[in-house]
Design an enzyme around this catalytic site. Structure first.
Site, PDB file in Angstrom:
ATOM      1  N   CYS A 100      -1.987   9.131   3.141  1.00  0.00           N
ATOM      2  CA  CYS A 100      -1.571   8.625   1.827  1.00  0.00           C
ATOM      3  C   CYS A 100      -2.610   8.861   0.758  1.00  0.00           C
ATOM      4  CB  CYS A 100      -1.196   7.147   1.912  1.00  0.00           C
ATOM      5  SG  CYS A 100      -2.451   6.155   2.710  1.00  0.00           S
ATOM      6  N   GLU A 140       0.875  -1.169   0.000  1.00  0.00           N
ATOM      7  CA  GLU A 140       0.000   0.000   0.000  1.00  0.00           C
ATOM      8  C   GLU A 140       0.908   1.212   0.000  1.00  0.00           C
ATOM      9  OE1 GLU A 140      -3.172  -0.203  -0.327  1.00  0.00           O
ATOM     10  OE2 GLU A 140      -3.436  -2.339   0.041  1.00  0.00           O
TER      11      GLU A 140
END
Lengths: 532, 533
Positions: free
Chosen positions: A244, A210
């Site tokens: 993020c 990720e």
């Protein structure tokens, strides 16, 4: 033997006893994890406060609320997820049992990130527990307080052998990566992601990465700009921009740039007051290193809003940069801080081109009232996820897979997707030892006759499309012949035209049951004949 | 040999075969009388001036890294132009694959015969029909697969659209293996086409004829910009940046590919061979069992990723099983398998020698054991009295050798299987359902099949792939499509009802939080949780 090695070994031994496999055990562990979060809310909030300066309410909102939802969902749906999934059978296996059975992988390594130290570390853990794996949890050393709390408190709730927490810095992580795992789940930056993947490849370990990336945010001029800016401001400056999936930069037409800047300014003031530095809900940059990096990124761009900073407490004010170009320094790397550059493009075409020229982002935001434009952006760009008219919230929808593509990562998690990611979907074919006569065609010596039978049984995948077209053609040909014959009658006796019409109509009625296309073409033929 | 005159692949291909047959070498390759260099087709296509054929008659087998870079660039440009996105394009390409297999069935059978001495039956059934099935399945279901999937909504997204859109990854790299050279290249290719990717295919170097056939045929049937076949040079090519790498083959090569891919952050699917165990319980019909095992083990001369690699046999039935296997071999291949047209040969001397060495160093030969180096022939061999420490149990064997090990009960068999690396498949033969269930739940492998072998890997509806040491990722049917697609989650929110979202904005107040917590518990009760966020 190092501490890491020992932890992995113990976890593997514990996994091999098979105690993590029964569903009751998994549910029990999930419930303990839930208890941990509710009982230790205070400790968690304090740790996050020390690490990132987040307020207690903010922590609960962004870290634990989603986590609790994920755990509850897993507890509720686990039986359904872990059940065998039957698949369609073919001629050869019509009497057998054919299904896909999810089974645990083994020992999973979960490496968390510091920006949401609890959420991104424990959410994969939920999936790992649900899938019946053992897991080594490695929280980020950057958010040291959270990682310490996790190391101290988590073993009090979860099985110590199956789910050990290993803390430490780069060298400890390297030592961990030398061990053999059955899956590695990493959240963090692309550079480290590459190292993790390479280390995992040595043991042929699959990875889920990720990673981040520069997530673009396109604002169409045809949208409620004040609402769009409100949502962007929220998404961008939450956790001081260290998210993020935060929008990294804004793309908009030059005509609306000044309005966008104005609106964002207004929202910043509304959310974080005139002076965000003293406001408790505004976070801080994690450390000096990142602070310096961010200050460097600002160079060479015009500051439209904010720009203030205080090195001693790693504070950077919510900042909007305007008239930025693709070549500016701030566009060269993922920002991961409270800087929002605005880039002007001539329209959606240029925006799409701008996005496609760069690496695939984790998420793409579009603000527009025009559904066609949104559909176009979906079709013509590639990203981990696409969110229209809002920021961040797709993270909270468990039914949607969350993950990146290309440079923003691989694999996905959340809900069932996380369960699948950390399970092996084993295909099972349960046959009986009977009907051997049926198998004779496959055994040598091979003859042409056997081949013929094999072709018949194996090639049951007919090209339905082509078959349908052929059937249609045949039907049409037959009809045409019929109609032509009819029309011949009508040609022969012009004065009896009415009869011909009637026959024509009767043809049409017959065709009604056929495919619509056939019906239309037949109707055309009939009409043409009428006109003759 | 000149460049193709007629655009019809059929005619051109026949012409080519005629030249190949009539010419005795010089015409085809190298230098002709005038000293000018003649260029073979594959070199011509790659724009080379000199031909790189090494010896007379051998196909020209090398695509150089520079050319690969060029091909990759071409594929990427085409992909970015969006040609592959349309459903009609994908269906047309898939239909072309089917057409290619139909029109050139004989050529494929020929090539496979030259490479592996593969009997026509096996070539057609285990390679061509498999690919054709896969392609037709994809054609029939493509529309359904391509449609965005709507996911269930919850309280806060009732007004929004939540969907998953499958989008192609880009340019994928497919590396085949020599065990079944057509299948391992084309089945993944079908998935790649269906998902809308461009692909560069690298067939195994060991099966030169099949590789060259693919290299020659694919440009005539598939889009010339999107799909390329390269010959050799996998080693360097994998260093380039692809969007997905699909590899079938052995473990060491797989590890190397995975590491190279990691450097460019490329996701990989690895289908790796392992030692597939096959448990035979005391409680089963030995004759049938032997027939099914013998077929699975010795087809294609044992060169298969999914064949059972060793038998774990219950002590009480070992002798009977070996006897039954012997009978089956007699029935299948006659008294001398060398004469049988249904029996294959080893692909090359390297693998022949390795298999031979292992054969001689392990256990006792119960059946077979004959080898003829000139023909690369190894007779169907059954080894008994094999122990775990024998070389044959240490290395991967891709030959017609079947070691039989004995175990005293199921527990021992399960313990034995779990001690090894996770295999691609576990097979169990028993009439007792309890035994089957135990083996299934207590071992781990890519796939599981009871009372038969290999069949589970042929089904389009089942995912086929390994776990642990036998690889990662899976393919076949829908799973191929998913492997080569990225499922983009899309949440399309409406801009109305801003009033609901005010709770989430700072300043965070206690009563906002409690409201949200309350809403969240409320929706948990009604399944799914709330996201007023």
């Amino acid at each position: 033997m190092s501490r890491e090695q020992l932890a992995v070994q113990r976890a593997r031994k514990s996994f091999q006893t098979g105690k993590s496999k029964p569903l009751e055990y998994r549910i029990h562990q999930l419930k303990s994890l839930l208890r941990f979060i509710t009982e230790r809310r205070r400790d968690i909030a304090d740790a996050v406060k020390k690490d990132l300066g987040k307020s207690a309410n903010g922590t609960e909102l962004f870290e634990t609320l989603g986590l609790e939802g994920e755990i509850k969902l897993a507890i509720e749906k686990l039986a359904e997820w872990a059940a065998p999934r039957p698949v369609e059978k073919n001629l050869l296996t019509i009497t057998d049992e054919v299904y896909v059975q999810p089974e645990p992988l083994g020992v999973v390594l979960i490496i968390g990130a510091w920006n949401y130290p609890w959420s991104v570390t424990l959410q994969p853990l939920v999936a790992a527990i649900a899938a019946g794996n053992a897991a080594i949890i490695k929280p980020s050393e950057v958010s040291s307080n959270s990682s310490k709390v996790m190391e101290e408190l988590l073993p009090q709730y979860l099985d110590k052998d199956l789910f050990p927490v290993v803390t430490g810095g780069v060298s400890e992580t390297q030592e961990l990566l030398k061990q053999k795992f059955d899956h590695v789940f990493y959240t963090g930056s692309s550079t480290v992601g590459r190292i993790v993947m390479e280390a995992a490849a040595r043991h042929l370990t699959p990875v889920t990465l990720e990673l981040g990336g520069k997530s673009p945010c396109y604002i169409d001029k045809n949208c409620d700009i004040s609402m769009a800016c409100r949502r962007i401001t929220w998404g961008k400056f939450v956790n001081c921009g260290q998210t993020c999936i935060a929008p990294d930069f804004v793309l908009c037409e030059p005509s609306i740039q000044s309005r966008v800047v104005e609106e964002i300014k207004k929202c910043i003031k509304e959310f974080y007051t005139e002076n965000p530095e003293t406001f408790e809900d505004y976070g801080r940059i994690i450390n000096q290193h990142h602070f310096k990096r961010l200050m460097g990124l600002m160079e060479g761009s015009t500051v439209a809003v904010g720009g203030g900073s205080d090195e001693s407490q790693c504070y950077i004010a919510p900042t909007v940069l305007q008239d930025v170009t693709g070549e500016s320094k701030v566009m060269k790397e993922e920002i991961f801080g409270p800087l929002l550059p605005i880039i002007t493009v001539s329209g959606v075409d240029e925006a799409i081109q701008f996005i496609n020229e760069r690496e695939k982002p984790l998420v793409l935001y579009v603000f527009s009232n025009d559904n066609k434009l949104i559909k176009r952006v979906i079709a013509e760009t590639s990203s981990g996820a696409l969110l229209a008219n809002d920021c961040l919230v797709h993270f909270t929808v468990s039914a949607l897979p969350f993950g990146g593509v290309g440079n923003s990562g691989m694999g996905c998690y959340h809900g069932l997707h996380g369960f699948n990611q950390l399970s092996h979907l084993r295909s099972c074919l349960i046959k009986q030892l009977n009907m051997e006569a049926f198998n004779n065609m496959r055994y040598p010596p091979h003859t042409d006759k056997k081949l013929g039978w094999a072709r018949f049984f194996l090639l049951k995948q007919l090209n339905v499309g082509r078959l349908r077209r052929m059937a249609l053609l045949a039907a049409l040909a037959g009809l045409a012949a019929f109609v032509v014959q009819d029309s011949r009658i009508s040609w022969r006796c012009w004065d009896e035209r009415k009869i011909a019409n009637d026959t024509g109509r009767s043809v049409w009625v017959e065709v009604c049951t056929e495919d619509r296309k056939a019906r239309q073409s037949c109707f055309c033929i009939w009409r043409n004949i009428q006109q003759l | 040999m000149s460049s193709p005159q007629s655009p019809s692949p059929h005619r051109w291909f026949n012409a080519l075969r005629r030249t190949e047959r009539s010419s005795s070498g010089e015409l085809l390759i190298g230098i002709n009388m005038s000293g000018k260099t003649r260029v073979c087709y594959s070199c011509q296509r790659n724009g080379r001036l000199t031909c790189r054929r090494t010896r007379l008659g051998e196909p020209c087998l090398k695509t150089y890294p520079l050319e690969c870079e060029g091909l990759l660039r071409r594929a990427r440009v085409t992909f970015q132009a969006g040609h592959t996105l349309k459903e009609s394009f994908r269906v047309a390409q898939l239909e072309a694959v089917v057409r290619m297999l139909e029109e050139h069935e004989c050529d494929f059978v020929d090539a496979l015969g030259k490479d592996l001495h593969k009997p026509r039956f096996e070539a057609v059934v285990s390679e061509l029909i498999l690919v054709k099935n896969e392609a037709l399945y994809a054609i029939n279901n493509l529309k359904k697969w391509m449609q965005p999937q709507h996911v269930e909504r919850n309280l806060s997204t009732t007004l929004d659209e939540c969907l998953m859109v499958s989008e192609p990854l880009g340019v994928v790299f497919i590396v085949g293996t020599w065990c079944s050279p057509v299948e391992t290249c084309l089945v993944p290719l079908v998935g790649a086409i269906a998902a809308g990717n461009c692909a560069i295919i690298s067939p195994s170097e060991c099966t030169a004829h099949t590789a060259e056939l693919l290299h020659r045929l694919i440009p005539f049937y598939l889009d010339n910009e999107c799909f390329h076949v390269i010959l050799a040079g996998t080693r360097e090519v994998v260093e380039l940046k692809f969007d997905h790498v699909f590899f079938t083959g052995n473990r060491s090569e797989g590890t190397r590919i995975a590491q190279a891919a990691a450097r460019t952050l490329t996701p990989v699917t690895l289908i790796l061979g392992g030692k597939n165990p096959c448990y035979v319980d005391q409680d089963c019909d030995i004759a049938t069992t032997a027939q099914r095992i013998a077929w699975a083990r010795f087809h294609n001369a044992g060169q298969s990723l999914v064949a059972p690699f060793y038998i774990l046999c219950h002590t009480t039935v070992t002798a009977r099983l070996v006897q039954a296997l012997k009978c089956c071999l007699m029935q299948f291949y006659g008294s001398d398998p060398r004469e049988s047209s249904s029996y294959g040969r080893m692909v090359n001397l390297d693998i022949f020698n390795r298999t031979k060495d292992m054969l001689w160093k392990s256990g006792k030969v119960a059946v077979g054991g004959q080898v003829i180096e000139a023909e690369k022939y190894i007779a169907p061999t059954i080894l008994t009295e094999v122990t775990e420490s024998n070389p044959i149990m240490q290395q991967d064997i891709f030959g017609p050798v079947l070691p039989v090990l004995t175990v005293n009960n199921v527990d021992e068999a399960i313990a034995f299987i779990n001690k090894q690396e996770k295999p691609l498949c576990v097979y169990a033969y028993s009439s007792n359902n309890k035994v089957i269930t135990r083996l299934m739940s207590e071992t781990s492998s890519g796939s599981f099949c009871s009372n038969d072998s290999i069949l589970q890997s042929l089904m389009v509806a089942l995912p086929f792939g390994g776990v642990g040491a036998s690889g990662m990722g899976s393919y076949h049917g829908r799973y191929s499509f998913d492997t080569f697609s990225h499922r983009k989650s899309c949440l399309l929110r409406s801009t109305r009802f801003e009033c609901v979202t005010y709770l989430r904005y700072p300043p965070y107040e206690d009563h906002n939080l409690s409201l949200m917590t309350w809403a969240s518990t409320l929706s948990q009760k009604s399944q799914g949780w709330c996201h007023i966020l």
